[in-house]
Design a protein around this motif. Sequence first.
Motif, PDB file in Angstrom:
ATOM      1  N   ASN A 265      28.896 -30.359  44.196  1.00 42.49           N
ATOM      2  CA  ASN A 265      30.054 -29.929  44.979  1.00 42.49           C
ATOM      3  C   ASN A 265      31.154 -29.413  44.065  1.00 42.49           C
ATOM      4  OD1 ASN A 265      28.825 -32.422  46.635  1.00 42.49           O
ATOM      5  ND2 ASN A 265      29.690 -30.890  48.023  1.00 42.49           N
ATOM      6  N   GLU A 266      31.313 -30.123  42.958  1.00 41.40           N
ATOM      7  CA  GLU A 266      32.319 -29.708  41.984  1.00 41.40           C
ATOM      8  C   GLU A 266      31.776 -29.937  40.587  1.00 41.40           C
ATOM      9  OE1 GLU A 266      36.200 -31.675  42.779  1.00 41.40           O
ATOM     10  OE2 GLU A 266      35.447 -31.602  44.839  1.00 41.40           O
ATOM     11  N   GLY A 267      32.414 -29.279  39.630  1.00 40.80           N
ATOM     12  CA  GLY A 267      32.037 -29.465  38.240  1.00 40.80           C
ATOM     13  C   GLY A 267      30.825 -28.641  37.871  1.00 40.80           C
ATOM     14  N   SER A 268      30.381 -28.815  36.617  1.00 33.87           N
ATOM     15  CA  SER A 268      29.262 -27.997  36.171  1.00 33.87           C
ATOM     16  C   SER A 268      28.245 -28.839  35.417  1.00 33.87           C
ATOM     17  CB  SER A 268      29.766 -26.873  35.271  1.00 33.87           C
ATOM     18  OG  SER A 268      30.178 -27.418  34.036  1.00 33.87           O
TER      19      SER A 268
ATOM     20  N   SER B 197      32.853 -32.903  34.739  1.00 32.77           N
ATOM     21  CA  SER B 197      33.434 -33.286  36.042  1.00 32.77           C
ATOM     22  C   SER B 197      32.433 -33.121  37.175  1.00 32.77           C
ATOM     23  CB  SER B 197      34.665 -32.450  36.372  1.00 32.77           C
ATOM     24  OG  SER B 197      35.441 -32.241  35.251  1.00 32.77           O
ATOM     25  N   LEU B 198      31.210 -33.485  36.915  1.00 30.81           N
ATOM     26  CA  LEU B 198      30.143 -33.288  37.896  1.00 30.81           C
ATOM     27  C   LEU B 198      30.322 -34.211  39.103  1.00 30.81           C
ATOM     28  CD1 LEU B 198      27.416 -31.726  38.252  1.00 30.81           C
ATOM     29  CD2 LEU B 198      26.304 -33.751  37.308  1.00 30.81           C
ATOM     30  N   THR B 199      30.378 -33.605  40.288  1.00 29.96           N
ATOM     31  CA  THR B 199      30.569 -34.381  41.509  1.00 29.96           C
ATOM     32  C   THR B 199      29.574 -33.951  42.567  1.00 29.96           C
ATOM     33  OG1 THR B 199      32.932 -34.618  41.067  1.00 29.96           O
ATOM     34  CG2 THR B 199      32.231 -34.990  43.334  1.00 29.96           C
ATOM     35  N   LYS B 200      28.924 -34.937  43.175  1.00 28.78           N
ATOM     36  CA  LYS B 200      28.014 -34.637  44.281  1.00 28.78           C
ATOM     37  C   LYS B 200      28.326 -35.584  45.436  1.00 28.78           C
ATOM     38  CE  LYS B 200      24.758 -32.989  46.699  1.00 28.78           C
ATOM     39  NZ  LYS B 200      24.891 -31.603  47.213  1.00 28.78           N
ATOM     40  N   LYS B 201      28.616 -34.978  46.581  1.00 34.08           N
ATOM     41  CA  LYS B 201      28.922 -35.799  47.757  1.00 34.08           C
ATOM     42  C   LYS B 201      27.855 -35.592  48.814  1.00 34.08           C
ATOM     43  CE  LYS B 201      33.907 -35.534  47.129  1.00 34.08           C
ATOM     44  NZ  LYS B 201      35.004 -34.603  47.339  1.00 34.08           N
TER      45      LYS B 201
END
Lengths: 232, 127
Positions: free
Chosen positions: A57-60, A9-13
């Motif tokens: 931002n989220e996830g790993s 669930s890798l998230t980058k904003k």
Amino acid sequence: MSVILECKSLTKKFGSTAALMDLNLTLERGRIIGLLGPNGSGKTTLIKLINGLLVPNEGSLKINGIEPGVESKKIVSYLPERTYLPDWMKVSDTINFFKDFYADFDEKKAYEMLKHLNLDANKRLKALSKGTKEKVQLILVMSRNADLYCLDEPIGGVDPAARDYILNTIITNYNENACVIISTHLIADIENVLDEVIFIKEGHLKLHASVDEIREKEGKSIDSLFREVFRC
Amino acid sequence: MQWELNTDKPVYLQLVEQIQAGIISGIYKAGDKLPSVRELATEATVSPNTMQRAMTELERHGLVYANRTSGRFITSDENLIKKLKKQHITEITRDYLDRMELLGLQLDETISFITEVSESNNNKNSV
């Protein structure tokens, strides 16, 4: 085969724009993988996350089970989009530089590759053409005995002969314990070299499959499939 | 060896076909030692995994065998190579005949056409 990279669930904003959205991805050792997507799709963001230059931002994201950091950098060899080595350095200086930084750097291998290119290690980077500088940088990166190689657009700025040299360098340095990620949008040039491809579009994972599987199933090249998936 | 890979078919299949063609045409002779997978992969500019898969496929057909200590060799079974050659020629011929049929030619027309073209080729070569 063992896992070298795992994203959950890798998230980058960046502000309100998501450069990567809920990306799930598992890569195994011993593969040469194409990271493909149009400009601005999130390729470089992913590579920077792997190298700890950006923080999710989220996830790993885990490399060989560890989060990006000092320990992961010991086993990840990274070729950035742009060269960062100072111009005043001689080629031999850059080799010493890498030797200091990375325990897995194989000096002998680097000099062998330089010799193969008829490159004088006493030359300063300033005196080299852009393409030659890129080759030096690739030699440095491929002379490490890393577990994961991240090559961001290694064939973007070079002529076809240099492109072949780069691909051959990647093939001859291949080892079954390591994974090579090559990000590019010049798919036709490299698709025969790849074992697997990853398509990302607007920060989302569209496809992760083996090249021969795609050709078998779709009866078309990765390049044609890419044009279909990413039609503007 | 000259490798020519297109991009529509699985790479490993094309490698298998081209090595087979190399065996048929005598570039690789019965009992010859093959270069290492890595050397072949570099030569063809393909992933070593793909070359390995092609080798496994050729081994499965008995055209290539691996010796644990000394590398990989082309089969010494001349009959197998003959059989492969015949199979290959049959495929090409069948393909050709199919295409001629699509163009509306009868078999006897095709045969006389082959004679005609090969004769004019011979004349050209002798001039």
